[in-house]
Design a protein around this motif. Structure first.
Motif, PDB file in Angstrom:
ATOM      1  N   GLU A   9       0.929  -1.115  -0.061  1.00 54.85           N
ATOM      2  CA  GLU A   9      -0.113  -0.150   0.255  1.00 54.85           C
ATOM      3  C   GLU A   9       0.694   1.180   0.049  1.00 54.85           C
ATOM      4  O   GLU A   9       2.016   1.353   0.326  1.00 54.85           O
ATOM      5  CB  GLU A   9      -0.822  -0.004   1.181  1.00 54.85           C
ATOM      6  N   PHE A  10       0.319   2.226  -0.501  1.00 56.49           N
ATOM      7  CA  PHE A  10       1.063   3.635  -0.326  1.00 56.49           C
ATOM      8  C   PHE A  10       0.647   4.419   0.819  1.00 56.49           C
ATOM      9  O   PHE A  10      -0.351   4.930   1.131  1.00 56.49           O
ATOM     10  CB  PHE A  10       0.674   4.551  -1.520  1.00 56.49           C
ATOM     11  N   ASN A  11       1.687   4.377   1.831  1.00 55.07           N
ATOM     12  CA  ASN A  11       1.840   4.842   2.975  1.00 55.07           C
ATOM     13  C   ASN A  11       3.308   5.408   3.429  1.00 55.07           C
ATOM     14  O   ASN A  11       4.087   5.211   2.843  1.00 55.07           O
ATOM     15  CB  ASN A  11       1.246   3.876   4.048  1.00 55.07           C
ATOM     16  N   ALA A  12       3.128   6.018   4.732  1.00 54.41           N
ATOM     17  CA  ALA A  12       4.402   6.734   5.136  1.00 54.41           C
ATOM     18  C   ALA A  12       5.727   5.572   5.179  1.00 54.41           C
ATOM     19  O   ALA A  12       6.638   5.543   4.927  1.00 54.41           O
ATOM     20  CB  ALA A  12       4.221   7.328   6.316  1.00 54.41           C
ATOM     21  N   PHE A  13       5.167   4.344   5.916  1.00 54.51           N
ATOM     22  CA  PHE A  13       5.819   3.188   6.078  1.00 54.51           C
ATOM     23  C   PHE A  13       6.499   2.657   4.830  1.00 54.51           C
ATOM     24  O   PHE A  13       7.833   2.387   4.733  1.00 54.51           O
ATOM     25  CB  PHE A  13       5.321   2.136   6.983  1.00 54.51           C
ATOM     26  N   LEU A  54      12.595   7.999  -5.519  1.00 57.24           N
ATOM     27  CA  LEU A  54      11.753   9.350  -5.240  1.00 57.24           C
ATOM     28  C   LEU A  54      11.009   9.854  -6.311  1.00 57.24           C
ATOM     29  O   LEU A  54       9.613   9.876  -5.995  1.00 57.24           O
ATOM     30  CB  LEU A  54      12.698  10.458  -4.479  1.00 57.24           C
ATOM     31  N   ALA A  55      11.371   9.896  -7.508  1.00 59.31           N
ATOM     32  CA  ALA A  55      10.760  10.318  -8.790  1.00 59.31           C
ATOM     33  C   ALA A  55       9.467   9.305  -8.779  1.00 59.31           C
ATOM     34  O   ALA A  55       8.167   9.496  -9.033  1.00 59.31           O
ATOM     35  CB  ALA A  55      11.578  10.606  -9.770  1.00 59.31           C
ATOM     36  N   ALA A  56       9.799   8.048  -8.587  1.00 58.55           N
ATOM     37  CA  ALA A  56       8.743   6.956  -8.895  1.00 58.55           C
ATOM     38  C   ALA A  56       7.846   6.966  -7.881  1.00 58.55           C
ATOM     39  O   ALA A  56       6.478   6.913  -8.173  1.00 58.55           O
ATOM     40  CB  ALA A  56       9.370   5.524  -9.050  1.00 58.55           C
ATOM     41  N   VAL A  57       8.114   7.095  -6.620  1.00 55.26           N
ATOM     42  CA  VAL A  57       7.236   7.392  -5.448  1.00 55.26           C
ATOM     43  C   VAL A  57       6.269   8.575  -5.810  1.00 55.26           C
ATOM     44  O   VAL A  57       5.007   8.454  -5.363  1.00 55.26           O
ATOM     45  CB  VAL A  57       7.836   7.402  -4.260  1.00 55.26           C
ATOM     46  N   ILE A  62       1.165  11.069  -6.939  1.00 53.28           N
ATOM     47  CA  ILE A  62       0.308  12.094  -8.087  1.00 53.28           C
ATOM     48  C   ILE A  62      -0.875  11.067  -8.252  1.00 53.28           C
ATOM     49  O   ILE A  62      -2.070  11.383  -8.597  1.00 53.28           O
ATOM     50  CB  ILE A  62       1.047  12.431  -9.195  1.00 53.28           C
ATOM     51  N   CYS A  63      -0.548   9.634  -8.838  1.00 51.11           N
ATOM     52  CA  CYS A  63      -1.703   8.917  -9.215  1.00 51.11           C
ATOM     53  C   CYS A  63      -2.953   8.732  -8.300  1.00 51.11           C
ATOM     54  O   CYS A  63      -3.837   8.402  -8.772  1.00 51.11           O
ATOM     55  CB  CYS A  63      -1.204   7.623 -10.076  1.00 51.11           C
ATOM     56  N   ASP A  70      -0.984   9.706 -15.699  1.00 55.21           N
ATOM     57  CA  ASP A  70      -0.259   8.638 -16.362  1.00 55.21           C
ATOM     58  C   ASP A  70       0.706   7.949 -15.392  1.00 55.21           C
ATOM     59  O   ASP A  70       1.747   8.752 -15.009  1.00 55.21           O
ATOM     60  CB  ASP A  70       0.486   9.257 -17.468  1.00 55.21           C
ATOM     61  N   PRO A  71       0.766   6.859 -14.743  1.00 55.23           N
ATOM     62  CA  PRO A  71       1.625   6.175 -13.908  1.00 55.23           C
ATOM     63  C   PRO A  71       3.119   6.106 -14.430  1.00 55.23           C
ATOM     64  O   PRO A  71       3.936   5.715 -13.986  1.00 55.23           O
ATOM     65  CB  PRO A  71       1.035   5.117 -13.663  1.00 55.23           C
ATOM     66  N   SER A  72       3.472   6.115 -15.804  1.00 51.69           N
ATOM     67  CA  SER A  72       4.502   5.941 -16.563  1.00 51.69           C
ATOM     68  C   SER A  72       5.303   7.315 -16.803  1.00 51.69           C
ATOM     69  O   SER A  72       6.395   7.273 -17.313  1.00 51.69           O
ATOM     70  CB  SER A  72       4.449   4.969 -17.652  1.00 51.69           C
ATOM     71  N   ARG A  73       4.836   8.113 -16.681  1.00 47.10           N
ATOM     72  CA  ARG A  73       5.157   9.707 -17.242  1.00 47.10           C
ATOM     73  C   ARG A  73       6.682   9.991 -16.521  1.00 47.10           C
ATOM     74  O   ARG A  73       7.675  10.112 -17.223  1.00 47.10           O
ATOM     75  CB  ARG A  73       4.158  10.818 -17.097  1.00 47.10           C
ATOM     76  N   ILE A  74       6.698   9.950 -15.124  1.00 47.88           N
ATOM     77  CA  ILE A  74       8.032  10.447 -14.620  1.00 47.88           C
ATOM     78  C   ILE A  74       8.922   9.504 -14.744  1.00 47.88           C
ATOM     79  O   ILE A  74      10.269   9.557 -15.142  1.00 47.88           O
ATOM     80  CB  ILE A  74       7.847  10.677 -13.264  1.00 47.88           C
ATOM     81  N   PRO A  75       8.743   8.109 -14.510  1.00 45.03           N
ATOM     82  CA  PRO A  75       9.665   6.994 -14.728  1.00 45.03           C
ATOM     83  C   PRO A  75      10.259   7.007 -16.093  1.00 45.03           C
ATOM     84  O   PRO A  75      11.316   6.993 -16.253  1.00 45.03           O
ATOM     85  CB  PRO A  75       8.813   5.873 -14.315  1.00 45.03           C
TER      86      PRO A  75
END
Length: 225
Positions: A9-13, A54-57, A62-63, A70-75
């Motif tokens: 999951e996307f969380n601080a940990f 960090l960029a991927a996170v 953003i997503c 777009d989930p692939s834009r920054i990577p």
């Protein structure tokens, strides 16, 4: 690791774990380069891996805020943009020898590992990181031993007159060698420079061949590159 819900999951940990893993993997990749005193060492590799993670996170974040993003834009931008940093490690020496290609490729792979970590693809990042380290170590050994069977020698030479080239060609013909890719330049004080490739018959004679080229008339410098 992907099966652990708290990491998936996307969380601080999970963000902290991803960034810490990026630091560890980047440092491990950089240590191998640091051992060989390469221009891109442990700090460079660590920062590249951490920055890519960090960029991927950030892209994942953003997503989560904008589901239509777009989930692939920054990577995708990282993969192409890291080429500029890699290009800075590639040098062409005065003897026309290219150095830094492995460091540049390593930085690109390091960025890819960071993207995988940042996206939560933990086992892929770890496996890829280990494989990169193994490749750098194992193939470095293979490359050093391959030279024993290589019949091609690349030379950089400096000499005082055109007689050297005539003697070089004569030496090659008498020995059954071939002179390839001969390039000659001249500076203002009448010093000549030449780079060429010599195809020899027996790779075990490399040291003897180098000594023979160094002993040709008017030769002031001869190095194998």
């Amino acid at each position: 690791m992907e099966e652990l819900k708290i990491l998936n999951e996307f969380n601080a940990f999970s963000v902290i774990v991803r960034l810490l893993l990026a630091i560890v993997l980047g440092a491990l990749l950089g240590i191998e380069r640091e051992r060989k005193q390469r221009p891109a060492g442990i700090r460079t590799y660590t920062l590249v891996c951490l920055g890519a993670a960090l960029a991927a996170v950030t892209n994942v974040y953003i997503c989560t805020l904008y589901p239509g993003a777009d989930p692939s834009r920054i990577p995708a931008q990282i993969v192409s943009g890291i080429g500029f940093l890699g290009a800075g490690t590639i040098l062409v020496t005065k003897v026309h020898q290219v150095k830094g290609l492995t460091s540049a490729a390593g930085l690109w792979c390091c960025a890819a590992v960071g993207i995988a970590v940042g996206a939560g693809f933990y086992y892929g990042a770890i496996i890829a990181g280990v494989m990169v380290i193994i490749s750098l170590r194992v193939f470095s050994y293979v490359d050093r031993n391959f030279i024993k069977y290589n019949k091609y020698m690349n030379f950089y030479t400096e000499y005082n007159s055109k007689r050297f080239i005539r003697e070089l060609i004569s030496f090659a013909k008498k020995s059954g060698y071939q002179v390839l890719d001969l390039e000659i330049t001249r500076d203002s004080d009448n010093t000549y420079f030449a780079t060429f490739q010599l195809k020899i018959t027996n790779p075990e004679l490399r040291t003897l061949v180098l000594a023979s080229v160094q002993g040709l008339p008017d030769c002031t410098l001869a190095e194998e590159v």
